[in-house]
Design an enzyme around this catalytic site. Sequence first.
Site, PDB file in Angstrom:
ATOM      1  N   SER A   1      64.393  20.272  36.370  1.00 12.97           N
ATOM      2  CA  SER A   1      63.438  19.147  36.441  1.00 12.97           C
ATOM      3  C   SER A   1      63.476  18.220  35.237  1.00 12.97           C
ATOM      4  O   SER A   1      62.841  17.159  35.269  1.00 12.97           O
ATOM      5  CB  SER A   1      62.018  19.678  36.614  1.00 12.97           C
ATOM      6  OG  SER A   1      61.822  20.016  37.954  1.00 12.97           O
TER       7      SER A   1
ATOM      8  N   LYS B   1      64.392  14.775  35.890  1.00 14.77           N
ATOM      9  CA  LYS B   1      63.398  13.799  36.377  1.00 14.77           C
ATOM     10  C   LYS B   1      63.131  12.733  35.312  1.00 14.77           C
ATOM     11  O   LYS B   1      62.787  11.587  35.632  1.00 14.77           O
ATOM     12  CB  LYS B   1      62.104  14.511  36.765  1.00 14.77           C
ATOM     13  CG  LYS B   1      62.288  15.390  38.024  1.00 14.77           C
ATOM     14  CD  LYS B   1      61.105  16.290  38.308  1.00 14.77           C
ATOM     15  CE  LYS B   1      61.205  16.933  39.679  1.00 14.77           C
ATOM     16  NZ  LYS B   1      61.140  18.361  39.755  1.00 14.77           N
TER      17      LYS B   1
ATOM     18  N   TYR C   1      68.913  14.148  44.384  1.00 15.96           N
ATOM     19  CA  TYR C   1      67.905  14.865  43.608  1.00 15.96           C
ATOM     20  C   TYR C   1      68.440  16.248  43.184  1.00 15.96           C
ATOM     21  O   TYR C   1      68.353  16.623  42.010  1.00 15.96           O
ATOM     22  CB  TYR C   1      66.615  15.015  44.446  1.00 15.96           C
ATOM     23  CG  TYR C   1      65.663  16.022  43.869  1.00 15.96           C
ATOM     24  CD1 TYR C   1      64.829  15.676  42.809  1.00 15.96           C
ATOM     25  CD2 TYR C   1      65.626  17.329  44.335  1.00 15.96           C
ATOM     26  CE1 TYR C   1      63.977  16.605  42.245  1.00 15.96           C
ATOM     27  CE2 TYR C   1      64.775  18.268  43.772  1.00 15.96           C
ATOM     28  CZ  TYR C   1      63.960  17.910  42.728  1.00 15.96           C
ATOM     29  OH  TYR C   1      63.131  18.843  42.156  1.00 15.96           O
TER      30      TYR C   1
ATOM     31  N   TYR D   1      53.649  20.034  34.321  1.00 18.78           N
ATOM     32  CA  TYR D   1      52.947  20.267  35.590  1.00 18.78           C
ATOM     33  C   TYR D   1      51.467  20.532  35.350  1.00 18.78           C
ATOM     34  O   TYR D   1      50.833  19.846  34.559  1.00 18.78           O
ATOM     35  CB  TYR D   1      53.612  21.410  36.382  1.00 18.78           C
ATOM     36  CG  TYR D   1      55.103  21.274  36.458  1.00 18.78           C
ATOM     37  CD1 TYR D   1      55.681  20.156  37.042  1.00 18.78           C
ATOM     38  CD2 TYR D   1      55.943  22.227  35.920  1.00 18.78           C
ATOM     39  CE1 TYR D   1      57.052  20.011  37.107  1.00 18.78           C
ATOM     40  CE2 TYR D   1      57.322  22.098  35.984  1.00 18.78           C
ATOM     41  CZ  TYR D   1      57.865  20.984  36.584  1.00 18.78           C
ATOM     42  OH  TYR D   1      59.207  20.843  36.637  1.00 18.78           O
TER      43      TYR D   1
ATOM     44  N   VAL E   1      63.075  24.690  35.650  1.00 17.10           N
ATOM     45  CA  VAL E   1      63.079  26.117  36.000  1.00 17.10           C
ATOM     46  C   VAL E   1      64.360  26.834  35.589  1.00 17.10           C
ATOM     47  O   VAL E   1      64.445  28.053  35.689  1.00 17.10           O
ATOM     48  CB  VAL E   1      62.796  26.372  37.501  1.00 17.10           C
ATOM     49  CG1 VAL E   1      61.361  26.102  37.855  1.00 17.10           C
ATOM     50  CG2 VAL E   1      63.746  25.586  38.383  1.00 17.10           C
TER      51      VAL E   1
HETATM   52  N1  GLN Z   1      65.525  21.942  41.442  1.00 20.73           N
HETATM   53  C1  GLN Z   1      64.226  22.519  41.258  1.00 20.73           C
HETATM   54  C2  GLN Z   1      63.371  22.335  42.494  1.00 20.73           C
HETATM   55  O1  GLN Z   1      63.470  21.323  43.118  1.00 20.73           O
HETATM   56  C3  GLN Z   1      63.572  21.916  40.068  1.00 20.73           C
HETATM   57  C4  GLN Z   1      62.183  22.445  39.797  1.00 20.73           C
HETATM   58  C5  GLN Z   1      61.845  22.571  38.343  1.00 20.73           C
HETATM   59  O2  GLN Z   1      62.689  22.582  37.464  1.00 20.73           O
HETATM   60  N2  GLN Z   1      60.576  22.747  38.084  1.00 20.73           N
HETATM   61  O3  GLN Z   1      62.600  23.184  42.840  1.00 20.73           O
END
Ligand code: GLN
Length: 317
Positions: free
Chosen positions: A66, A69, A190, A242, A260
């Site tokens: 993520s 992002k 994505y 988050y 993650v």
């Molecule tokens: N690729 C992961 C997902 O879409 C990314 C989530 C994350 O890093 N929090 O669930």
Amino acid sequence: MPNSTINNVLWTAYQKGQTIIPFGNVATYIPELGKARKNALGVTMLTKDGRIFELGDTDTRFTIQSISKVISLIVALETFGISTVFDRVGMEPSGEAFNSLVELDLNSNKPYNPMINSGAITIASMLLGHADFESMLEKTRALCHDPEIDLNEEVYASETANMSRNKSIAYLLESKDIIYNDVDESLELYTKMCSLNVTTKSLANLGIILAMDGLDPATGQQVIRKRVCETVKTIMLTCGMYDGSGEFAVRVGMPSKSGVGGGLLSVADDKVGIGIYGPSLDEKGNCIAGRPILEYLSKMLRLHIFDPDDIVTGMAE
Ligand code: GLN
């Protein structure tokens, strides 16, 4: 501040991070991520005066997840401008998990923010046609000063085979008419962006560019507009961790973004960029060692956003 003092602070911060690792778990919902070494831990700090401080697993490559992002948001803001992007994606913390769709379904006709999956999938759909995976990869390599960043094929295949939840989010977006391109192609971009292999140093490089409001201290070039950097850092501070963003902002006080895969990017404004790798995650999906490490660094090196003193580079304003 002398290098030896900073190294001592980093050492203690690292120990604090290590002790909490057993209380977390590696992500397994993307099966390939479950193969990570739970005890791995690395930290890289880059200062605006070009010093680097590192400890632990700083050469290990892991997927950015993520944290991508942040890069997608930068490119979207540079491409479309702030008002168009935030017409389509909100700027409020969702208070829900990163992959939640309840708040989108029940309360809103646009994703809450660009740091959660729904927002980032919408951003990916906007980028299609203006950017493709290759150009996003090049941008990532440039901002991270890391030409070796590449797609981790195993993680990409693993997530693609296990992404029912993101598909649900994408089709919910489509049902609300807030996805701007083909659903499958948006998901592909994505997911590929999430599957880029980075190191803590790549993240620290991105961090120091954000800390310097887009001026790359290594080259002296303005690579991101100042206003874009300010916007991205504010969204990171309020939404980057988050539903743990509020506590993180109070205790650490640095705009941050987790993934993650165990990565964590943190920015001490006008001072330091930090990259952390620790795949043992807390219950919110954030690197569990990250908070104690950053909280200690923030306190000892005075990196909190509301602490104007710069004792690291000694250039107090
Ligand atoms: N690729 C992961 C997902 O879409 C990314 C989530 C994350 O890093 N929090 O669930």
